[in-house]
Design an enzyme around this catalytic site. Structure first.
Site, PDB file in Angstrom:
ATOM      1  N   ILE A 152      11.399  -8.764  14.222  1.00  0.00           N
ATOM      2  CA  ILE A 152      10.031  -9.099  13.794  1.00  0.00           C
ATOM      3  C   ILE A 152       9.701 -10.556  14.149  1.00  0.00           C
ATOM      4  CG2 ILE A 152       8.490  -9.317  11.792  1.00  0.00           C
ATOM      5  CD1 ILE A 152      10.255  -7.072  10.457  1.00  0.00           C
ATOM      6  N   SER A 230       8.838 -11.269   4.636  1.00  0.00           N
ATOM      7  CA  SER A 230      10.252 -10.851   4.709  1.00  0.00           C
ATOM      8  C   SER A 230      10.671 -10.163   3.406  1.00  0.00           C
ATOM      9  CB  SER A 230      11.143 -12.047   5.039  1.00  0.00           C
ATOM     10  OG  SER A 230      11.117 -13.023   4.020  1.00  0.00           O
ATOM     11  N   ARG A 231      11.151 -10.935   2.439  1.00  0.00           N
ATOM     12  CA  ARG A 231      11.451 -10.405   1.104  1.00  0.00           C
ATOM     13  C   ARG A 231      11.066 -11.483   0.103  1.00  0.00           C
ATOM     14  NH1 ARG A 231      11.292  -6.097   2.874  1.00  0.00           N
ATOM     15  NH2 ARG A 231      12.858  -4.443   2.869  1.00  0.00           N
ATOM     16  N   GLU A 260       7.670  -8.049  -7.370  1.00  0.00           N
ATOM     17  CA  GLU A 260       6.509  -7.338  -6.825  1.00  0.00           C
ATOM     18  C   GLU A 260       6.379  -5.925  -7.373  1.00  0.00           C
ATOM     19  OE1 GLU A 260       7.408  -7.670  -2.639  1.00  0.00           O
ATOM     20  OE2 GLU A 260       8.557  -5.805  -2.623  1.00  0.00           O
ATOM     21  N   HIS A 294       3.205  -5.702  -0.205  1.00  0.00           N
ATOM     22  CA  HIS A 294       4.348  -5.244   0.611  1.00  0.00           C
ATOM     23  C   HIS A 294       3.887  -4.119   1.552  1.00  0.00           C
ATOM     24  CE1 HIS A 294       8.984  -4.844   0.765  1.00  0.00           C
ATOM     25  NE2 HIS A 294       8.445  -4.444   1.910  1.00  0.00           N
TER      26      HIS A 294
END
Ligand code: NAI
Length: 329
Positions: A152, A230-231, A260, A294
């Site tokens: 990515i 990303s996270r 989240e 997300h």
């Protein structure tokens, strides 16, 4: 073989039913926290998504589990070491469409540099004025630092380079192709200090936990922008919150954030809150912050690729006991 899918939507169910006609397949639209494990603990194959947190406690309740296939690239929601101990194979979909996530990162970036959230809220209020506060930034005047140049991040780096940005990169492994395109690898500290924009593309692990924290944000340029697809826990929410509230940062485009699941799975409506989730809600009211749920992966191409790959993976596992390119090692 009993196959259990969790966190699926109606069109997923239609697709997998049609594509796996010879197997006993059971579907749950809920995530694993909201399913009685007794109903699924005899599964042989479990197909999950990122909101299905598979820790040791949950996994230990499965007696016959042979394979977990996550319909995602990231695997940080699964206790891989425990799976190894138990001989449970784990598969993911590593490259269903890296470009989709990079495009979402770019989308967040352009929305921030051109102040689209603010401008759109004004035109909704029938204010079509062109005053100074709406003035945008040109990408070819900006330096971007890409942290993580795998599938990515490398596409994001190429897009940004082609749009005229000065692109810097940091990764534990350098990508030679990017270097030939004029993208410069530098250490993390230097990248943080010189970038106008920082875009995060590393996987979540103990090593990347709060990789961007208060100290790092303090070293960033005043007015810098952070993009995170990303996270969530790669970026310290408290540090981000303070830096946006006190004006140190110029903006943030956030697709993933700590806690989240509280907001994305509607736990918030059931009265479950956390300090971090509340901070994200507060940040979302700012004109220079864009929060998405997300969803960077969520394009027609990516969803089709995920579905086809899941079926391919299950079929090769059932026929040959192999996982090939899908195996997480
Ligand atoms: P990848 O494995 O191709 O690239 C990750 C890169 O990060 C690699 O080049 C690796 O060397 C680097 N890296 C790993 N640990 C590092 C560290 N400690 N410091 C610096 N660099 C480090 O992964 P890909 O496909 O590019 O995905 C990246 C992440 O994006 C996934 O792990 C996932 O968490 C996230 N993701 C988010 C999605 C969304 O919808 N928001 C969808 C898909 C992935």
């Amino acid at each position: 073989m009993k196959i259990v899918f969790t966190s699926v939507n109606k069109s997923d169910i239609e697709f997998y039913k049609y594509s796996l006609p010879e197997s006993e397949v059971i579907f749950f639209q809920d995530n694993i926290d909201n399913i009685n494990i007794k109903e699924i603990c005899d599964a042989n194959i479990l197909s999950v998504f990122v909101f299905d947190k598979l820790d040791k406690n949950k996994l230990s309740q499965f007696n016959n589990l042979k394979l977990i296939i996550t319909r995602s690239a990231g695997v940080d929601h699964i206790d891989i070491n425990y799976c190894k101990e138990r001989g449970i194979r784990v598969a993911n979909i590593p490259a269903y469409s890296p470009k989709s996530i990079a495009e979402h990162s770019l989308c967040l970036l352009l929305n921030l540099t051109r102040k689209i959230k603010l401008i759109s809220s004004k035109t909704k209020d029938i204010d079509f004025s062109q005053n100074e506060e709406l003035i945008g930034l040109d990408l070819d005047q900006l330096k971007i630092g890409i942290i993580g140049t795998g599938k990515i991040g490398s596409w994001m780096a190429k897009i940004c380079k082609n749009l005229g940005m000065e692109v810097y990169a940091y990764d534990i492994k350098e990508n030679l192709e990017l270097k030939t395109l004029g993208i410069k690898y530098i250490n993390l500290e230097s990248l943080i200090e010189i970038s106008d924009v920082i875009s995060l593309h590393v996987p979540y692990s103990a090593k990347t936990h709060h990789l961007i924290n208060k100290e790092k944000i303090n070293k960033m340029k005043d007015g810098a922008i952070i993009i995170n697809t990303s996270r969530g826990a790669v970026l310290d929410t408290n540090a981000l919150y303070n830096a946006l509230m006190n004006g140190k940062l110029g903006g943030a485009g956030i697709d993933v954030f700590e806690d989240e699941d509280i907001l994305i799975l509607n736990r918030y409506e059931k009265g479950i809150v956390s300090d971090k989730a509340l901070k994200i809600l507060k940040l979302n009211t700012l004109p220079n912050v864009i929060i998405t749920p997300h969803i960077a992966y969520f394009t027609k191409k990516a969803v089709n690729n995920i579905r086809n790959s899941v079926v391919e993976c299950i079929n090769i596992f059932l026929k040959e006991g192999k996982l090939g390119k899908f195996e997480v090692v």
